[in-house]
Motif scaffolding. Structure first.
Motif, short mmCIF file in Angstrom:
data_model
loop_
_atom_site.label_atom_id
_atom_site.label_comp_id
_atom_site.label_asym_id
_atom_site.label_seq_id
_atom_site.Cartn_x
_atom_site.Cartn_y
_atom_site.Cartn_z
N GLN A 181 0.82 -1.21 0.00
CA GLN A 181 0.00 0.00 0.00
C GLN A 181 0.85 1.26 0.00
O GLN A 181 0.32 2.38 0.06
N LEU A 182 2.17 1.10 -0.08
CA LEU A 182 3.09 2.24 -0.07
C LEU A 182 3.60 2.51 -1.47
O LEU A 182 3.70 1.61 -2.31
N ASP A 183 3.95 3.78 -1.75
CA ASP A 183 4.57 4.09 -3.03
C ASP A 183 6.05 3.75 -2.97
O ASP A 183 6.57 3.34 -1.93
N ALA A 184 6.75 3.88 -4.10
CA ALA A 184 8.13 3.44 -4.20
C ALA A 184 9.04 4.17 -3.20
O ALA A 184 9.92 3.57 -2.59
N ARG A 185 8.83 5.47 -3.04
CA ARG A 185 9.67 6.24 -2.10
C ARG A 185 9.44 5.77 -0.66
O ARG A 185 10.40 5.62 0.11
N GLN A 186 8.20 5.52 -0.30
CA GLN A 186 7.91 5.05 1.05
C GLN A 186 8.46 3.65 1.29
O GLN A 186 8.98 3.35 2.36
N ARG A 187 8.36 2.79 0.27
CA ARG A 187 8.90 1.43 0.39
C ARG A 187 10.40 1.46 0.61
O ARG A 187 10.95 0.66 1.36
N ALA A 188 11.07 2.38 -0.07
CA ALA A 188 12.53 2.46 0.05
C ALA A 188 12.97 2.82 1.46
O ALA A 188 14.09 2.51 1.86
N LYS A 189 12.09 3.49 2.22
CA LYS A 189 12.42 3.82 3.60
C LYS A 189 12.14 2.65 4.54
O LYS A 189 12.56 2.68 5.71
N ARG A 190 11.42 1.66 4.05
CA ARG A 190 11.13 0.48 4.87
C ARG A 190 12.07 -0.67 4.54
O ARG A 190 12.53 -1.37 5.43
N VAL A 191 12.37 -0.85 3.24
CA VAL A 191 13.08 -2.05 2.79
C VAL A 191 14.21 -1.71 1.83
O VAL A 191 14.02 -0.95 0.88
N GLY A 192 15.37 -2.29 2.09
CA GLY A 192 16.47 -2.29 1.13
C GLY A 192 16.58 -3.68 0.55
O GLY A 192 16.70 -4.65 1.30
N PHE A 193 16.54 -3.79 -0.77
CA PHE A 193 16.51 -5.10 -1.43
C PHE A 193 17.72 -5.28 -2.33
O PHE A 193 18.03 -4.42 -3.16
N LEU A 194 18.41 -6.42 -2.16
CA LEU A 194 19.55 -6.77 -3.02
C LEU A 194 19.18 -7.99 -3.84
O LEU A 194 18.95 -9.07 -3.29
N ALA A 195 19.12 -7.82 -5.16
CA ALA A 195 18.81 -8.94 -6.04
C ALA A 195 20.01 -9.86 -6.17
O ALA A 195 21.15 -9.51 -5.82
N GLN A 196 19.76 -11.06 -6.68
CA GLN A 196 20.81 -12.05 -6.83
C GLN A 196 21.85 -11.62 -7.85
O GLN A 196 23.03 -11.86 -7.70
N PHE A 197 21.39 -10.97 -8.93
CA PHE A 197 22.30 -10.56 -10.00
C PHE A 197 22.12 -9.06 -10.26
O PHE A 197 21.01 -8.54 -10.21
N HIS A 198 23.23 -8.40 -10.51
CA HIS A 198 23.16 -6.97 -10.83
C HIS A 198 24.22 -6.66 -11.87
O HIS A 198 25.40 -6.98 -11.68
#
Length: 270
Positions: free
Chosen positions: A72-89
């Motif tokens: 229910q959060l927008d992208a900016r709000q999500r970024a303040k809750r969760v930092g995500f590291l994908a398997q490949f970058h």
């Protein structure tokens, strides 16, 4: 600290067409704990983590991080809750390392990065021990160095939780231990850390909780059962493992091949 303000996944269901990848998976990781997800390739771990990060919408179920429904959060709000590291970058631009880490401040910056943002980026690099890379082009780094830079970028983001998909897979042994110890220290300081790990011993050595994922479903060790449960881990991976005590720490190893061991100890021919 409110133990409920961590990561809560409830009855997550997700699939592609008729193929169900996640089948009613639930887990609760309290704030300030380090949780590890173990399982075989193709068991749904990466899909579940993307859902937990708010990057994939589940067909059913809810995701809460730090008390908020993440979807229910927008992208900016999500970024303040969760930092995500994908398997490949894969690097897309030839930015310097300190510039890459500084982009982790995007959710907190409304015009141009300020001194506070640069200080946060530098502190994150110090936390990972990579300040010596600060002025090197990111796309010229090794895979392991890039991995450390991307995790520093997440730390600069200052989220409530870190979600990491195989964060040590491209690191050498020394950097694996350095990163896992750093994640353990960050959890002790209040950050919630959930990581997919391939080596069960990494989970046994550093994690507070272990989640087993099999065929899209989540389970945990039985109540009062040790984390180093050889029978349970054998079932999870489909191979026989046994436990060993190393200086007071229990680890799991694949069951030795007795025939090969015997062959290797034969006396040499005269």
């Amino acid at each position: 600290m409110d133990v409920h303000m961590g990561i809560q996944l409830a009855d997550i269901v997700f699939g592609y067409g008729t193929h169900q990848v996640v089948c009613g998976a639930s887990l609760h990781l309290p704030a300030g704990q380090f949780g590890a997800i173990l399982g075989r390739n193709g068991s749904g771990k990466s899909t579940l983590l993307r859902i937990a990060a708010g990057l994939q919408l589940p067909h059913e179920g809810t995701v809460q991080v730090a008390g908020d429904n993440l979807h229910q959060l927008d992208a900016r709000q999500r970024a303040k809750r969760v930092g995500f590291l994908a398997q490949f970058h894969q690097p897309e631009f030839s930015f310097l390392v300190h510039e890459v880490v500084l982009t982790g401040r995007a959710s907190s910056v409304f015009s141009v990065p300020g001194e506070q943002d640069r200080a946060a980026a530098w502190q994150a690099m110090e936390e990972l021990g990579i300040t010596h890379l600060a002025h090197r082009p990111y796309d010229e780094l090794s895979g392991g160095e890039r991995q450390m830079v991307m995790i520093a970028r997440l730390l600069a983001q200052n989220p409530s939780a870190l979600l990491l998909d195989e964060p040590v897979s491209s690191l050498d042994l020394a950097n694996q231990m350095h990163l896992l110890r750093t994640l353990r220290r960050l959890a002790d300081q209040g950050l919630t850390v959930l990581a997919i790990l391939h080596d069960p011993n990494h989970a046994l050595l550093f994690a507070d909780q272990v989640f087993y994922m099999e065929s899209g479903c989540i389970s945990q060790p039985e109540k009062d059962a040790p984390l180093a449960d050889a029978a349970r881990i054998s079932r999870l991976y489909g191979i026989e493992v046994c436990t060993a005590d190393i200086e007071g720490t229990t680890v799991v190893i694949p069951k030795p091949d007795r025939a090969r061991q015997s062959h290797g100890t034969q006396e040499p021919a005269p």
